[in-house]
Structures are given as structure tokens and as C-alpha cells.
Enzyme design. Structure first.
Site, mmCIF file in Angstrom:
data_model
loop_
_atom_site.group_PDB
_atom_site.id
_atom_site.type_symbol
_atom_site.label_atom_id
_atom_site.label_comp_id
_atom_site.label_asym_id
_atom_site.label_seq_id
_atom_site.Cartn_x
_atom_site.Cartn_y
_atom_site.Cartn_z
ATOM 1 N N LYS A 13 0.829 -1.218 0.000
ATOM 2 C CA LYS A 13 0.000 0.000 0.000
ATOM 3 C C LYS A 13 0.859 1.262 0.000
ATOM 4 O O LYS A 13 0.646 2.166 -0.804
ATOM 5 C CB LYS A 13 -0.922 0.017 1.231
ATOM 6 C CG LYS A 13 -1.918 -1.110 1.292
ATOM 7 C CD LYS A 13 -2.834 -0.997 2.493
ATOM 8 C CE LYS A 13 -2.113 -1.197 3.821
ATOM 9 N NZ LYS A 13 -1.589 -2.566 4.000
ATOM 10 N N ARG A 88 -9.334 1.104 8.309
ATOM 11 C CA ARG A 88 -9.121 -0.333 8.475
ATOM 12 C C ARG A 88 -10.414 -1.090 8.700
ATOM 13 O O ARG A 88 -10.423 -2.315 8.683
ATOM 14 C CB ARG A 88 -8.169 -0.593 9.637
ATOM 15 C CG ARG A 88 -6.769 -0.073 9.365
ATOM 16 C CD ARG A 88 -5.801 -0.496 10.431
ATOM 17 N NE ARG A 88 -4.467 -0.033 10.127
ATOM 18 C CZ ARG A 88 -3.362 -0.747 10.318
ATOM 19 N NH1 ARG A 88 -3.445 -1.953 10.789
ATOM 20 N NH2 ARG A 88 -2.192 -0.236 10.027
ATOM 21 N N ARG A 127 10.948 -8.052 4.816
ATOM 22 C CA ARG A 127 10.829 -6.603 4.935
ATOM 23 C C ARG A 127 11.734 -6.076 6.044
ATOM 24 O O ARG A 127 11.889 -6.702 7.084
ATOM 25 C CB ARG A 127 9.374 -6.202 5.238
ATOM 26 C CG ARG A 127 9.196 -4.691 5.337
ATOM 27 C CD ARG A 127 7.752 -4.272 5.308
ATOM 28 N NE ARG A 127 7.007 -4.633 6.514
ATOM 29 C CZ ARG A 127 5.760 -4.244 6.750
ATOM 30 N NH1 ARG A 127 5.114 -3.519 5.850
ATOM 31 N NH2 ARG A 127 5.149 -4.612 7.857
ATOM 32 N N ARG A 160 11.006 -5.551 11.970
ATOM 33 C CA ARG A 160 10.032 -5.279 13.008
ATOM 34 C C ARG A 160 9.606 -6.578 13.688
ATOM 35 O O ARG A 160 9.585 -7.633 13.063
ATOM 36 C CB ARG A 160 8.784 -4.605 12.406
ATOM 37 C CG ARG A 160 9.055 -3.247 11.883
ATOM 38 C CD ARG A 160 7.858 -2.503 11.345
ATOM 39 N NE ARG A 160 6.621 -3.254 11.227
ATOM 40 C CZ ARG A 160 5.522 -2.753 10.642
ATOM 41 N NH1 ARG A 160 5.550 -1.526 10.136
ATOM 42 N NH2 ARG A 160 4.415 -3.458 10.560
ATOM 43 N N ARG A 171 -1.884 -11.333 11.715
ATOM 44 C CA ARG A 171 -2.228 -10.021 11.175
ATOM 45 C C ARG A 171 -3.055 -10.158 9.896
ATOM 46 O O ARG A 171 -4.013 -9.399 9.673
ATOM 47 C CB ARG A 171 -0.963 -9.214 10.897
ATOM 48 C CG ARG A 171 -0.234 -8.748 12.148
ATOM 49 C CD ARG A 171 1.131 -8.189 11.813
ATOM 50 N NE ARG A 171 1.057 -7.009 10.976
ATOM 51 C CZ ARG A 171 2.029 -6.593 10.177
ATOM 52 N NH1 ARG A 171 3.155 -7.275 10.091
ATOM 53 N NH2 ARG A 171 1.884 -5.500 9.465
#
Length: 215
Positions: A13, A88, A127, A160, A171
Site C-alpha cells: 500500500k 481499516r 521486509r 520489526r 495479522r
């Protein structure tokens, strides 16, 4: 043009919102960036937000909306803006629409990027994020020029905690549960644009621009 970018974690996104914003020459708002800016302030809103962020609790819709509203209220833009990471859920979408209606504005499109869970897991486990400015990298197709060092600000590039596989799966599951009512909401308004986010960056960006009839 006023757009929101929707999709599961790892779908891209932020990357695609940033590319399109540069092409359209409009402001790109990311909820992550908005949160960081407000947390650096000394204000009643920053204190509210800090309480949830520091405890790891989910930030209530009303507080998230306050942060988004503050960013968007900095001034009207005739060209518009892009927002990623918000809304969201359906409640957040309704709050945003009410805010825009009060300003005599409306959302043009909700861009929904989607990909298979396997693709999302592969992207997220590779990531890396700058701990200072929040710039996003990927070890496979978009690494920092110097390993562990941010190209933008020189900060430390890290993985992260929520980009670990067991957390990623949860998630994605949470997103799917929350997204269905949101999907129906934007479909009913006839502004939902679905785009597959699998494949190379240029091809995906082209499909988004074609769907929006820009470029």
C-alpha cells in the site's frame, strides 16, 4: 483526486501510494508517518496516542481518526491526496466520509490491493524498516544500498517484531475479518478498485493508473 489504499499487511500500500502521489503531484499521507509526527509533539492528542502505542494495545477508532483528521485538516488541496493505512474497518470509513462531507469533499476511489497469503508472508519476512524515519526496504527486491543503513536518513534498518511469521499470519487473519464489511461498504458506493499486487512493481503501478484513468 482523493484516494485511500486498502489491503493486507505486506501488499505494498505505502509503496504504490507513494509512487502514484509523485506521479499525480499530490500529498501522500501514511498513518505510520502521521503517528510518528504526532508522537513527537507535546499535545493532548500525542499523550492519548502514546498510551496505546507504548502498551502495544490497539488504538481506538476515535483516536486514530483524530490523528488522520488533524493531518488532512492542515489545508485543502485542489489536486487531492492519497491516504494509506486508513480506514481499516467500516466504522473508520464512515468517520472519514462524514469528515469529508463537512468539508464539501468526497472520496474518489478506494484502491484495494490484494495478494495470496504465501506472497504476503514472503514479502513481510524479508521486509526491513528504518527505525528512525520509517522508510521500508525488502531484502529481495528493494534492499538498502548499504546493508542495515537507511538510504534516506542513515538510520538503522531493522526487522520489526510484527514481521515474524507467526505474527504475520495472525495479522493477515485479522485483516480479512475486518475487511469484508469495509469491502461491501465501498462496493455499495461504487468506488472500490481491486488490483492484484502480485508481479513486478511497474506492472502493478500501471494497472492502478489504468483503473483510475490517470497517466
Amino acid at each position: 483526486m482523493r484516494l485511500v489504499f486498502l489491503g493486507p499487511p505486506g501488499v505494498g500500500k505505502g509503496t504504490h501510494a507513494d509512487l502514484l502521489a509523485k506521479n499525480l503531484k499530490v500529498k501522500h499521507y501514511s498513518t505510520g508517518d502521521i503517528f510518528r509526527e504526532i508522537l513527537n509533539e507535546s499535545s493532548p492528542l500525542s499523550k492519548k496516542l502514546e498510551k496505546y502505542v507504548n502498551s502495544g494495545e490497539l488504538v481506538p477508532d476515535e483516536i486514530v481518526f483524530e490523528t488522520v483528521k488533524k493531518a488532512l485538516s492542515n489545508g485543502k488541496s485542489e489536486k487531492g491526496w492519497l491516504l494509506d493505512g486508513y480506514p481499516r474497518n467500516k466504522n473508520q470509513a464512515e468517520l472519514l466520509d462524514t469528515f469529508l462531507e463537512n468539508r464539501g469533499e468526497e472520496l474518489d476511489f478506494a484502491v484495494y490491493l490484494y495478494a495470496s497469503p504465501e506472497v504476503l508472508i514472503k514479502r513481510l519476512t524479508n521486509r526491513r524498516v528504518c527505525s528512525d524515519c520509517g522508510a521500508i526496504y525488502n531484502l529481495i527486491n528493494n534492499p538498502s544500498r548499504i546493508e542495515g543503513v537507511c538510504d534516506r536518513c542513515g538510520g538503522a534498518v531493522i526487522q520489526r517484531e510484527d514481521d515474524r511469521i507467526e505474527i504475520i499470519k495472525r495479522r493477515i487473519s485479522i485483516f480479512e475479518e475486518e475487511f469484508r464489511p469495509l469491502e461491501e461498504y465501498y462496493k455499495s458506493k461504487d468506488i472500490l478498485l481491486g488490483v492484484s499486487a502480485e508481479g513486478d512493481l511497474e506492472n502493478i503501478a500501471g494497472k492502478i493508473e489504468k483503473g483510475l484513468k490517470v497517466g
